[in-house]
Design an enzyme around this catalytic site. Structure first.
Site, PDB file in Angstrom:
ATOM      1  N   SER A   1      15.561  23.525  35.637  1.00 14.80           N
ATOM      2  CA  SER A   1      14.950  24.845  35.787  1.00 14.80           C
ATOM      3  C   SER A   1      15.945  25.999  35.701  1.00 14.80           C
ATOM      4  O   SER A   1      15.546  27.159  35.701  1.00 14.80           O
ATOM      5  CB  SER A   1      14.173  24.934  37.103  1.00 14.80           C
ATOM      6  OG  SER A   1      14.904  24.388  38.159  1.00 14.80           O
TER       7      SER A   1
ATOM      8  N   THR B   1      14.473  28.831  40.521  1.00 15.45           N
ATOM      9  CA  THR B   1      15.491  29.836  40.197  1.00 15.45           C
ATOM     10  C   THR B   1      16.631  29.684  41.176  1.00 15.45           C
ATOM     11  O   THR B   1      16.383  29.415  42.349  1.00 15.45           O
ATOM     12  CB  THR B   1      14.902  31.261  40.393  1.00 15.45           C
ATOM     13  OG1 THR B   1      13.828  31.439  39.479  1.00 15.45           O
ATOM     14  CG2 THR B   1      15.943  32.347  40.178  1.00 15.45           C
TER      15      THR B   1
ATOM     16  N   THR C   1      17.449  31.634  35.728  1.00 19.65           N
ATOM     17  CA  THR C   1      16.390  30.621  35.591  1.00 19.65           C
ATOM     18  C   THR C   1      15.988  30.460  34.131  1.00 19.65           C
ATOM     19  O   THR C   1      16.172  31.375  33.324  1.00 19.65           O
ATOM     20  CB  THR C   1      15.139  31.044  36.404  1.00 19.65           C
ATOM     21  OG1 THR C   1      14.169  29.996  36.359  1.00 19.65           O
ATOM     22  CG2 THR C   1      14.517  32.318  35.885  1.00 19.65           C
TER      23      THR C   1
ATOM     24  N   ARG D   1       7.749  35.363  27.233  1.00 23.02           N
ATOM     25  CA  ARG D   1       7.401  35.652  28.638  1.00 23.02           C
ATOM     26  C   ARG D   1       8.672  35.905  29.445  1.00 23.02           C
ATOM     27  O   ARG D   1       9.663  35.189  29.337  1.00 23.02           O
ATOM     28  CB  ARG D   1       6.632  34.474  29.225  1.00 23.02           C
ATOM     29  CG  ARG D   1       6.253  34.614  30.722  1.00 23.02           C
ATOM     30  CD  ARG D   1       7.268  33.979  31.642  1.00 23.02           C
ATOM     31  NE  ARG D   1       6.817  33.909  33.035  1.00 23.02           N
ATOM     32  CZ  ARG D   1       7.572  33.512  34.052  1.00 23.02           C
ATOM     33  NH1 ARG D   1       8.827  33.159  33.836  1.00 23.02           N
ATOM     34  NH2 ARG D   1       7.101  33.458  35.268  1.00 23.02           N
ATOM     35  N   VAL D   2       8.654  36.954  30.241  1.00 21.67           N
ATOM     36  CA  VAL D   2       9.766  37.251  31.133  1.00 21.67           C
ATOM     37  C   VAL D   2       9.250  37.159  32.569  1.00 21.67           C
ATOM     38  O   VAL D   2       8.170  37.684  32.871  1.00 21.67           O
ATOM     39  CB  VAL D   2      10.322  38.663  30.847  1.00 21.67           C
ATOM     40  CG1 VAL D   2      11.319  39.087  31.912  1.00 21.67           C
ATOM     41  CG2 VAL D   2      10.971  38.702  29.459  1.00 21.67           C
ATOM     42  N   GLY D   3       9.994  36.493  33.416  1.00 22.72           N
ATOM     43  CA  GLY D   3       9.575  36.344  34.807  1.00 22.72           C
ATOM     44  C   GLY D   3      10.152  37.418  35.702  1.00 22.72           C
ATOM     45  O   GLY D   3      10.640  38.462  35.244  1.00 22.72           O
ATOM     46  N   ASP D   4      10.138  37.138  36.973  1.00 27.68           N
ATOM     47  CA  ASP D   4      10.627  38.100  37.961  1.00 27.68           C
ATOM     48  C   ASP D   4      12.151  38.168  38.035  1.00 27.68           C
ATOM     49  O   ASP D   4      12.726  39.194  38.412  1.00 27.68           O
ATOM     50  CB  ASP D   4      10.095  37.741  39.359  1.00 27.68           C
ATOM     51  CG  ASP D   4      10.526  36.329  39.775  1.00 27.68           C
ATOM     52  OD1 ASP D   4      10.424  35.408  38.946  1.00 27.68           O
ATOM     53  OD2 ASP D   4      10.969  36.153  40.922  1.00 27.68           O
TER      54      ASP D   4
ATOM     55  N   THR E   1      12.190  33.027  44.497  1.00 26.59           N
ATOM     56  CA  THR E   1      11.923  31.921  43.583  1.00 26.59           C
ATOM     57  C   THR E   1      10.452  31.558  43.736  1.00 26.59           C
ATOM     58  O   THR E   1       9.851  31.783  44.781  1.00 26.59           O
ATOM     59  CB  THR E   1      12.838  30.713  43.856  1.00 26.59           C
ATOM     60  OG1 THR E   1      12.533  29.683  42.917  1.00 26.59           O
ATOM     61  CG2 THR E   1      12.674  30.179  45.265  1.00 26.59           C
ATOM     62  N   GLY E   2       9.886  31.017  42.665  1.00 24.30           N
ATOM     63  CA  GLY E   2       8.460  30.691  42.687  1.00 24.30           C
ATOM     64  C   GLY E   2       7.784  31.301  41.478  1.00 24.30           C
ATOM     65  O   GLY E   2       8.444  31.627  40.486  1.00 24.30           O
TER      66      GLY E   2
ATOM     67  N   GLY F   1       6.825  33.704  39.158  1.00 26.59           N
ATOM     68  CA  GLY F   1       7.352  35.045  38.929  1.00 26.59           C
ATOM     69  C   GLY F   1       6.293  36.114  38.816  1.00 26.59           C
ATOM     70  O   GLY F   1       6.476  37.241  39.295  1.00 26.59           O
TER      71      GLY F   1
HETATM   72  N1  ASP Z   1      10.565  32.828  39.400  1.00 27.37           N
HETATM   73  C1  ASP Z   1      10.836  32.046  38.222  1.00 27.37           C
HETATM   74  C2  ASP Z   1       9.990  32.555  37.110  1.00 27.37           C
HETATM   75  O1  ASP Z   1       8.812  32.813  37.329  1.00 27.37           O
HETATM   76  C3  ASP Z   1      10.645  30.596  38.388  1.00 27.37           C
HETATM   77  C4  ASP Z   1      10.920  30.016  39.761  1.00 27.37           C
HETATM   78  O2  ASP Z   1      11.737  30.503  40.506  1.00 27.37           O
HETATM   79  O3  ASP Z   1      10.289  29.034  40.129  1.00 27.37           O
HETATM   80  O4  ASP Z   1      10.459  32.637  36.015  1.00 27.37           O
END
Ligand code: ASP
Length: 334
Positions: A79, A183, A201, A211-214, A234-235, A237
């Site tokens: 990841s 992350t 991440t 796609r761009v996450g948080d 983390t989680g 995004g």
């Molecule tokens: N937050 C990250 C994302 O959504 C992934 C993660 O931390 O699980 O890209």
């Protein structure tokens, strides 16, 4: 007593597989410096490297960069780093950011391909450009010009093949994450009381290309206020970004909350206003403050995070928040 406070008192962190005298998510009597806090058990190796850098006299930014590079280099990690989860077209697109408390500087890269250490690219964006964020091909080009290690990627062919396959099958966009994502968010309180942090991440496995996450979004996946403290996420995004959640955690600390209580309070607030059930939000936070205190919280059963000081390096279990904790008046719809 507000429920966040109750929850905080009832569920202080538990060290896993290690005894940690003096380390728990309660008040630290004296500033514990340096202090390094990161997400997940894999963060521990990064914390240890960050501490090593600081012990040798490196800066807090060196500690963040070199610490995160350890996780980015771990080929078993699915990841974070180049061995992370690919997008729907089979291409690994990574996100990373870095922040330096003194001067409130930030840099980030998003949807970057084939760069071994996106955290180093993010640092260079911060230090060598007038910008905060570079994305996609531009970010890759910049990283290569900066001499960062890269691999050849011919993602255009993969993306084209995926586009055709998708059109022919009328394939629906993946609605939910399969959970194959994490992350590294790493926060450093330096020996002199200054704060830095970063995250990296490969994001949501199977995400739409682009796609761009948080994680690379300042205030979402990471936020630092050098007068107050730092938070990282983390989680899922999407559920972090819609709430500027790391900024929120730091803002709660600014109002005087202990880092762990701030993490819990943010999850409660998000859960109350979000249409998703608390457990489906899948969001987790780590935080530390200027006083050398730290904490974490996650939805559901919580999550594991790593805490390192000169005397100890441990993995802890955060408290979790469920729909039951939010209460009916919270407007939390299942
Ligand atoms: N937050 C990250 C994302 O959504 C992934 C993660 O931390 O699980 O890209």
């Amino acid at each position: 007593m507000p429920s966040t406070r109750r929850q905080f008192l009832a569920t202080s962190s538990i060290a896993i597989g290690a005894t940690a005298p003096g380390l728990c998510a309660s008040d630290a009597p004296n500033p514990t410096r340096p202090l390094i806090v990161s997400t997940w058990p894999f963060g521990k190796a990064s914390n240890d490297e960050a501490l090593r850098v600081l012990t040798k006299g490196g800066s807090i930014l060196d500690a963040v960069e070199h610490g995160i590079k350890v996780t980015e280099s771990d080929t078993k990690n699915r990841s974070v780093g180049i061995s992370g989860s690919p997008n729907a077209a089979g291409v690994v697109q990574q996100d990373a950011c870095i922040m330096h408390g003194p001067g409130h500087q930030a840099g980030s890269v998003a949807a970057i391909e084939g760069i071994i250490h996106p955290i180093s690219a993010a640092r260079r964006v911060m230090e060598k450009t007038p910008h905060v964020m570079l994305v996609g091909d531009g970010a890759r080009m910049f990283a290569i010009e900066e001499g960062l290690n890269s691999i050849d990627v011919d993602s255009s062919k993969l993306h084209e093949a995926w586009r055709k396959e998708r059109a022919s099958k009328k394939q629906a966009v993946q609605k939910r994450s399969k959970g194959d994502h994490d992350t590294i968010a790493l926060l450093v309180l330096g020996p002199d009381g200054n704060i830095a942090g970063g995250c990296s991440t490969s994001g949501w496995g199977g995400k739409l290309p682009g796609r761009v996450g948080d994680s690379p979004i300042i205030g979402s996946g990471l936020y630092i206020d050098n007068e107050v403290g730092a938070a990282g996420a983390t989680g899922l995004g999407e559920n972090v970004m819609r709430h500027c959640a790391s900024f929120m955690v730091v803002d709660f600390m600014r109002q005087g909350l202990h880092p762990q209580e701030a993490c819990l309070r943010a999850i409660h607030r998000i859960s109350r206003i979000d249409p998703l059930a608390t457990e489906d939000l899948a969001i987790n936070f780590v935080a530390l403050d200027k006083k050398g205190r730290y904490g974490a919280a996650g939805t559901g059963t919580g999550f594991k995070y790593s805490v390192t000081t000169k005397s100890s390096s441990v993995v802890l279990q955060s408290p979790g928040v469920t729909s039951k904790d939010i209460g009916p008046e919270g407007g939390n719809r299942k």
